[in-house]
Each structure stands twice: as C-alpha cells, then as structure tokens.
Design a protein around this motif. Structure first.
Motif, PDB file in Angstrom:
ATOM      1  N   GLU A   1       0.817  -1.037   0.090  1.00  0.00           N
ATOM      2  CA  GLU A   1       0.224   0.068  -0.005  1.00  0.00           C
ATOM      3  C   GLU A   1       1.174   1.191   0.434  1.00  0.00           C
ATOM      4  O   GLU A   1       2.157   0.931   0.035  1.00  0.00           O
ATOM      5  CB  GLU A   1      -0.761  -0.107   1.511  1.00  0.00           C
ATOM      6  CG  GLU A   1      -1.821  -1.041   1.061  1.00  0.00           C
ATOM      7  CD  GLU A   1      -2.981  -0.983   2.735  1.00  0.00           C
ATOM      8  OE1 GLU A   1      -2.830   0.003   3.295  1.00  0.00           O
ATOM      9  OE2 GLU A   1      -3.878  -2.006   3.059  1.00  0.00           O
TER      10      GLU A   1
ATOM     11  N   GLU B   1       0.131   5.812   0.481  1.00  0.00           N
ATOM     12  CA  GLU B   1      -0.625   6.948   0.353  1.00  0.00           C
ATOM     13  C   GLU B   1      -0.160   8.167  -0.267  1.00  0.00           C
ATOM     14  O   GLU B   1       0.856   8.591   0.456  1.00  0.00           O
ATOM     15  CB  GLU B   1      -0.852   7.062   1.817  1.00  0.00           C
ATOM     16  CG  GLU B   1      -2.424   8.674   1.768  1.00  0.00           C
ATOM     17  CD  GLU B   1      -2.830   9.063   3.221  1.00  0.00           C
ATOM     18  OE1 GLU B   1      -2.257   9.309   3.928  1.00  0.00           O
ATOM     19  OE2 GLU B   1      -2.833   7.751   3.777  1.00  0.00           O
TER      20      GLU B   1
ATOM     21  N   ARG C   1      -0.997  11.648  -0.539  1.00  0.00           N
ATOM     22  CA  ARG C   1      -1.661  12.956   0.091  1.00  0.00           C
ATOM     23  C   ARG C   1      -1.408  13.889  -1.153  1.00  0.00           C
ATOM     24  O   ARG C   1      -0.403  14.542  -1.978  1.00  0.00           O
ATOM     25  CB  ARG C   1      -0.702  13.554   1.457  1.00  0.00           C
ATOM     26  CG  ARG C   1      -1.103  12.480   2.226  1.00  0.00           C
ATOM     27  CD  ARG C   1      -0.481  12.586   3.607  1.00  0.00           C
ATOM     28  NE  ARG C   1      -0.122  11.578   4.690  1.00  0.00           N
ATOM     29  CZ  ARG C   1      -0.053  11.041   5.906  1.00  0.00           C
ATOM     30  NH1 ARG C   1      -0.155  12.297   6.063  1.00  0.00           N
ATOM     31  NH2 ARG C   1      -0.408  10.100   6.655  1.00  0.00           N
TER      32      ARG C   1
END
Length: 158
Positions: free
Chosen positions: A153, A155, A157
């Motif tokens: 994974e 992320e 932003r």
C-alpha cells in the motif's frame, strides 16, 4: 542492408525501421525474401491493426502488457491470424507462452533466463520448446525477492 543479409538465411529481420513506419515496413516486407518482424514497441490494438493492414509485418510481435493486457493481445492475435502472419510475442514469456499456444500456426516465444529470479516457478523448456505449466492461471508466482521490492500500500497525499 536487408538484401545484403538475405544470403545468411535469417529467420527474420526485426524492426529494421522506426516501429511506427508502417508503410516503410510494408515496402520491406514486400521487397525482400527474409521476413520482417515488428510490433514489439507498439502500444495499442489500433497501432497493430494499422501495421497489419499496411502489410508491414510477416511476423507480428505484440506485447500484452504494453498494449493493455490479454484481451487486447487476443484481438491483435486474431488480426495476425486473419492475415496468416507468424507470431512472436515480445518479452513477458510467462504470459505469452499461454497466448502463443492458442495461435493457429506454431509461434515463437522469447526466453530470458535473467528473469528467472522474479518467479518461484520456471518455464519448462525441452527440445527447443516451451511447455505450458499445469498450474492454475499463468502458472507462475512472484518470488520473495520481488515481493521484498514491492509495496502493498502507498498513500498519496495532496
């Protein structure tokens, strides 16, 4: 150059021109006895269709990952079959060996031993032929070495 290479009895001459010069490849394919192989750098079914319509290849070299996957590869394969072209998929033999096995005329499949560490299983090659795996799916799973270089994974932003 193609004429100078003909006495060598090559199986084919691969991408002698820019990959998108469909008309130029067509001139070569219709002029010389040595087959012209091309298509590995094309990125869509439409580009392959244009190449095949122009008569620019004796040997089609689609690359499933590059053109958008297995379904699109099958479309290119059908176009090549309709024109009675030879098939020599580019790279990714773990995918292409299965697709090539479904082709009407005996195809060529590239093999790169240096990719072996990427997979837990290895393609069986005997007597100059690749043999399909009896394992499910494509018959190969990525190795721990590859898993260590991937991220499950990430992320992003704003």
């Amino acid at each position: 150059m193609c004429r100078a290479l003909e006495p060598l009895g090559l199986v084919w001459i691969e991408e002698p021109l820019d990959a998108h010069d469909f008309e130029g490849h067509a001139v070569l394919a219709s002029t010389f006895d040595t087959p012209i192989a091309t298509g590995e750098m094309l990125t869509s079914t439409a580009e392959h269709a244009e190449l095949i319509r122009a008569g620019g290849a004796d040997v089609a070299q689609p690359d499933a990952p590059r053109i958008g996957g297995i379904t699109r590869f099958l479309k290119v394969m059908a176009l090549a079959d309709h024109r009675n072209l030879q098939l020599a998929p580019h790279f990714a033999m773990e995918i292409h060996v299965h697709l090539a096995a479904a082709y009407a005329r005996e195809p060529w499949v590239e093999h790169f031993e240096w990719l072996d560490p990427l997979f837990d299983e290895h393609l069986e090659i005997a007597d100059g032929r690749m043999h399909l795996s009896p394992r499910p799916g494509l018959g190969a799973s990525i190795s721990d070495q590859v898993r260590a270089c991937t991220v499950a994974e990430h992320e992003i932003r704003a």
